[in-house]
Write a protein that holds these residues in place. Structure first.
Motif, PDB file in Angstrom:
ATOM      1  N   LYS A   1     -11.581   1.020   6.081  1.00  0.00           N
ATOM      2  CA  LYS A   1     -12.282   0.425   5.145  1.00  0.00           C
ATOM      3  C   LYS A   1     -11.335   0.160   3.853  1.00  0.00           C
ATOM      4  CE  LYS A   1     -16.052   1.736   1.942  1.00  0.00           C
ATOM      5  NZ  LYS A   1     -17.016   2.851   1.756  1.00  0.00           N
ATOM      6  N   GLU A   2     -10.365   0.962   3.712  1.00  0.00           N
ATOM      7  CA  GLU A   2      -9.472   0.698   2.592  1.00  0.00           C
ATOM      8  C   GLU A   2      -8.707  -0.400   2.586  1.00  0.00           C
ATOM      9  OE1 GLU A   2      -5.106   2.592   0.799  1.00  0.00           O
ATOM     10  OE2 GLU A   2      -6.443   3.911   2.029  1.00  0.00           O
ATOM     11  N   LEU A   3      -8.232  -0.888   3.796  1.00  0.00           N
ATOM     12  CA  LEU A   3      -7.460  -2.151   4.001  1.00  0.00           C
ATOM     13  C   LEU A   3      -8.561  -3.327   3.655  1.00  0.00           C
ATOM     14  CD1 LEU A   3      -5.274  -1.277   6.886  1.00  0.00           C
ATOM     15  CD2 LEU A   3      -4.860  -1.307   4.592  1.00  0.00           C
ATOM     16  N   ASP A   4      -9.700  -3.129   4.485  1.00  0.00           N
ATOM     17  CA  ASP A   4     -10.713  -4.412   4.257  1.00  0.00           C
ATOM     18  C   ASP A   4     -10.964  -4.547   2.654  1.00  0.00           C
ATOM     19  OD1 ASP A   4     -10.877  -5.031   6.967  1.00  0.00           O
ATOM     20  OD2 ASP A   4     -12.946  -3.777   7.182  1.00  0.00           O
ATOM     21  N   GLU A   5     -10.985  -3.443   1.851  1.00  0.00           N
ATOM     22  CA  GLU A   5     -11.273  -3.590   0.518  1.00  0.00           C
ATOM     23  C   GLU A   5     -10.200  -4.334  -0.174  1.00  0.00           C
ATOM     24  OE1 GLU A   5     -12.284   0.317  -0.715  1.00  0.00           O
ATOM     25  OE2 GLU A   5     -14.262   0.452   0.046  1.00  0.00           O
ATOM     26  N   ARG A   6      -8.982  -3.951  -0.051  1.00  0.00           N
ATOM     27  CA  ARG A   6      -7.780  -4.420  -0.528  1.00  0.00           C
ATOM     28  C   ARG A   6      -7.644  -6.000  -0.050  1.00  0.00           C
ATOM     29  NH1 ARG A   6      -3.631  -0.898  -2.253  1.00  0.00           N
ATOM     30  NH2 ARG A   6      -4.212   1.391  -2.327  1.00  0.00           N
TER      31      ARG A   6
ATOM     32  N   VAL B   1       0.880  -1.315   0.064  1.00  0.00           N
ATOM     33  CA  VAL B   1       0.143   0.014   0.120  1.00  0.00           C
ATOM     34  C   VAL B   1       0.905   1.181  -0.089  1.00  0.00           C
ATOM     35  CG1 VAL B   1      -1.703   1.309   1.205  1.00  0.00           C
ATOM     36  CG2 VAL B   1      -1.986  -1.323   1.265  1.00  0.00           C
TER      37      VAL B   1
ATOM     38  N   ARG C   1       1.096   4.508   0.478  1.00  0.00           N
ATOM     39  CA  ARG C   1       0.384   5.629   1.405  1.00  0.00           C
ATOM     40  C   ARG C   1       1.315   6.067   2.064  1.00  0.00           C
ATOM     41  NH1 ARG C   1      -5.324   5.638   0.938  1.00  0.00           N
ATOM     42  NH2 ARG C   1      -5.391   7.548   1.806  1.00  0.00           N
TER      43      ARG C   1
ATOM     44  N   GLN D   1     -10.412  -7.677  -2.333  1.00  0.00           N
ATOM     45  CA  GLN D   1      -9.664  -7.795  -3.859  1.00  0.00           C
ATOM     46  C   GLN D   1      -8.522  -9.048  -3.935  1.00  0.00           C
ATOM     47  OE1 GLN D   1      -8.517  -3.935  -4.805  1.00  0.00           O
ATOM     48  NE2 GLN D   1     -10.463  -3.164  -4.696  1.00  0.00           N
TER      49      GLN D   1
END
Length: 111
Positions: A77-82, A42, A44, A85
C-alpha cells in the motif's frame, strides 16, 4: 527508488490515448511528457525487493494529471501511495493526451 520505466516488465503496456482518440504505445508516449518528477527514495529499513506495477492516469486538457489508479498494484500500500503521489506531479503536453497507462518499477538497493 520509485522510477518510471518504459515497458518495465510490461512490454507494450505503456500506452496513451490522444485527444483525437488514437492509441499510442511504448516509447512514443514519453514524447508527450513535459515533466517527470525526480525518482523518489524511500528511506525505510525495509527490503521491499523488486516490484513492478501499472497505473492508469487521467490527463486534463491543460496536461496535468487529474487522477491515478492502479491497474496492477506494486503489492504494498505504501508503495502504491508513493507512486500515485509521484504520478500526480507529472505533466504532459496540453491538449494532446486524455489518459495513459504508465509502468512503475520499485527496487530496493543498498549503498
Amino acid at each position: 527508488k520509485i522510477t518510471l520505466e518504459l515497458g518495465a516488465k510490461f512490454p507494450g503496456e505503456m500506452s496513451a490515448k490522444t485527444a483525437q482518440g488514437k492509441t499510442i504505445t511504448g516509447p512514443d508516449v514519453a514524447e508527450f511528457v513535459t515533466y517527470e518528477p525526480p525518482a523518489q527514495v524511500v528511506n525505510r529499513n525495509i527490503n521491499f525487493g523488486q516490484r513492478d506495477g501499472l497505473f492508469h492516469v487521467s490527463i486534463g486538457p491543460d496536461g496535468t494529471v487529474t487522477s491515478v489508479r492502479p491497474i496492477k498494484s506494486l503489492g504494498v500500500k505504501e508503495l502504491d501511495e508513493r507512486a500515485t503521489q509521484r504520478l500526480m506531479k507529472m505533466k504532459f503536453r496540453p491538449g494532446t493526451l486524455t489518459e495513459a497507462q504508465i509502468p512503475v518499477n520499485f527496487s530496493t538497493f543498498r549503498r
